[in-house]
Scaffold this motif. Structure first.
Motif, short mmCIF file in Angstrom:
data_model
loop_
_atom_site.label_atom_id
_atom_site.label_comp_id
_atom_site.label_asym_id
_atom_site.label_seq_id
_atom_site.Cartn_x
_atom_site.Cartn_y
_atom_site.Cartn_z
N ARG A 1 0.86 -1.19 0.00
CA ARG A 1 0.00 0.00 0.00
C ARG A 1 0.89 1.24 0.00
O ARG A 1 2.04 1.18 0.45
CB ARG A 1 -0.92 0.03 1.23
N PHE A 2 0.34 2.36 -0.47
CA PHE A 2 1.09 3.60 -0.38
C PHE A 2 0.21 4.73 0.15
O PHE A 2 -1.02 4.71 -0.02
CB PHE A 2 1.73 3.99 -1.73
N VAL A 3 0.86 5.67 0.82
CA VAL A 3 0.17 6.82 1.39
C VAL A 3 0.83 8.09 0.87
O VAL A 3 2.01 8.08 0.48
CB VAL A 3 0.17 6.81 2.93
N VAL A 4 0.07 9.18 0.87
CA VAL A 4 0.55 10.44 0.31
C VAL A 4 0.42 11.56 1.35
O VAL A 4 -0.70 11.92 1.73
CB VAL A 4 -0.23 10.83 -0.95
N PRO A 5 1.53 12.10 1.83
CA PRO A 5 1.46 13.29 2.68
C PRO A 5 1.12 14.49 1.80
O PRO A 5 1.66 14.66 0.71
CB PRO A 5 2.88 13.40 3.26
N GLY B 1 -4.45 6.16 1.22
CA GLY B 1 -5.04 7.44 1.57
C GLY B 1 -4.02 8.55 1.63
O GLY B 1 -2.81 8.32 1.59
N ALA B 2 -4.52 9.78 1.71
CA ALA B 2 -3.69 10.97 1.87
C ALA B 2 -3.91 11.55 3.25
O ALA B 2 -4.95 11.33 3.88
CB ALA B 2 -4.04 12.01 0.80
N ALA C 1 -9.94 17.89 -1.34
CA ALA C 1 -9.14 16.69 -1.55
C ALA C 1 -9.95 15.45 -1.18
O ALA C 1 -9.91 14.43 -1.86
CB ALA C 1 -7.86 16.76 -0.72
N GLY C 2 -10.71 15.54 -0.09
CA GLY C 2 -11.53 14.42 0.33
C GLY C 2 -12.58 14.07 -0.71
O GLY C 2 -12.84 12.90 -0.98
N ASP C 3 -13.18 15.08 -1.33
CA ASP C 3 -14.17 14.85 -2.37
C ASP C 3 -13.54 14.16 -3.58
O ASP C 3 -14.09 13.22 -4.14
CB ASP C 3 -14.80 16.17 -2.80
N ARG C 4 -12.36 14.62 -3.99
CA ARG C 4 -11.70 14.04 -5.16
C ARG C 4 -11.26 12.61 -4.92
O ARG C 4 -11.18 11.81 -5.83
CB ARG C 4 -10.47 14.89 -5.53
N GLY D 1 -13.25 10.08 -0.17
CA GLY D 1 -13.11 9.78 1.24
C GLY D 1 -11.80 9.16 1.65
O GLY D 1 -11.60 8.81 2.81
N GLN D 2 -10.86 8.97 0.70
CA GLN D 2 -9.58 8.35 1.04
C GLN D 2 -8.61 9.37 1.63
O GLN D 2 -7.50 9.56 1.16
CB GLN D 2 -8.97 7.68 -0.20
N VAL D 3 -9.06 10.02 2.68
CA VAL D 3 -8.26 10.99 3.41
C VAL D 3 -8.31 10.61 4.89
O VAL D 3 -9.39 10.42 5.45
CB VAL D 3 -8.78 12.43 3.21
N PHE D 4 -7.15 10.48 5.50
CA PHE D 4 -7.11 10.11 6.90
C PHE D 4 -7.67 11.22 7.78
O PHE D 4 -7.52 12.41 7.47
CB PHE D 4 -5.67 9.79 7.32
N LYS D 5 -8.31 10.83 8.86
CA LYS D 5 -8.87 11.81 9.78
C LYS D 5 -7.78 12.58 10.51
O LYS D 5 -7.93 13.76 10.82
CB LYS D 5 -9.78 11.11 10.79
N THR D 6 -6.68 11.90 10.81
CA THR D 6 -5.56 12.54 11.51
C THR D 6 -4.89 13.57 10.62
O THR D 6 -4.63 13.31 9.45
CB THR D 6 -4.52 11.50 11.94
#
Length: 242
Positions: A134-138, A167-168, A189-192, A195-200
């Motif tokens: 998996r990969f994540v994006v700051p 997620g980002a 960003a969340g809309d695009r 929902g793959q945006v972390f809550k933190t």
């Protein structure tokens, strides 16, 4: 489990994120390897280690002798190297070179391998995307960063057929600094991303920079800081999703 931390834009706390995620996983008792694929060697230096003459480039080129270059610790580190930029250019000319990192890492026995990518979409980033589970994006919550994310995800789809994007997450976050605009951009960003945006969110915190300049983990340098708390929360979110 191989987790790649990637963004082709610099200044988004990518290396800080790779270091702190690795540190928190190690703090929980996991056997962790951090991999520095950036020729600048910032991740390597954040461990208090000078960039060695040989490191990730030589290990990837050998395709089977990574232990020779790994610096053992908790977490352990496959460092950058002074010739890594040359290796990156060489790999770009070699057919099927994008498979080399995956082949190398598959021979290692770690609970988690966290890969820090260079701030570009070159051969080493391609390897890291292909190798990861998996990969994540700051993502710094700025207009151009949000727009650039779509380009990164499109590129990832070209490299790997299946969706490995976890997620980002927002970094360098300051609610008091243009708070309304930043909130709107983060929601965009969340809309695009469906929902793959972390809550933190990772708040701006001087302790993060201080700990890395001293070559220390944020969890030993300032365990009660906002930076330590935010990355602990983020890493737990990641663990809950994999």
């Amino acid at each position: 489990m191989i987790l790649t931390v990637v963004n082709f834009k610099g200044g988004c706390a990518k290396t800080t994120s790779a270091r702190c995620i690795s540190d928190y996983l190690a703090l929980q008792g996991a056997n962790v390897l951090s991999v520095d694929l950036d020729s600048s060697g910032n991740l390597t230096q954040s461990f208090g280690i000078d960039i060695p003459s040989k490191g990730a480039g030589e290990a990837i080129g050998s395709e089977g002798n990574a232990d020779k270059y790994i610096i053992t610790g908790q977490p352990s580190l496959l460092p950058s190297g002074i010739k890594l930029r040359e290796y990156e250019a060489m790999f770009a000319t070699q057919p099927m070179s994008f498979k080399k990192l995956k082949k190398l890492l598959s021979q290692l026995s770690y609970d988690y391998i966290v890969v820090d990518c260079p701030p570009n979409l070159g051969s080493l980033t391609t390897m890291a995307l292909y190798a990861c589970d998996r990969f994540v994006v700051p993502l710094e919550p700025e207009h151009f960063a949000v727009n650039g994310l779509a380009k990164l995800l499109d590129y990832a789809k070209e490299v790997i057929e299946e969706d490995r994007f976890l997620g980002a997450f927002a970094t360098r976050y300051n609610e008091k600094e243009r708070g309304v605009l930043r909130k709107q951009l983060f929601e965009l960003a969340g809309d695009r991303l469906s929902g793959q945006v972390f809550k933190t969110v990772i708040r701006r915190n001087i302790a993060l920079a201080e700990s890395q300049s001293l070559g220390e983990s944020i969890y030993t340098y300032s365990p009660d800081s906002n930076g330590a708390k935010d990355y602990a929360s983020l890493t737990n979110e990641i663990l809950n999703q994999i």
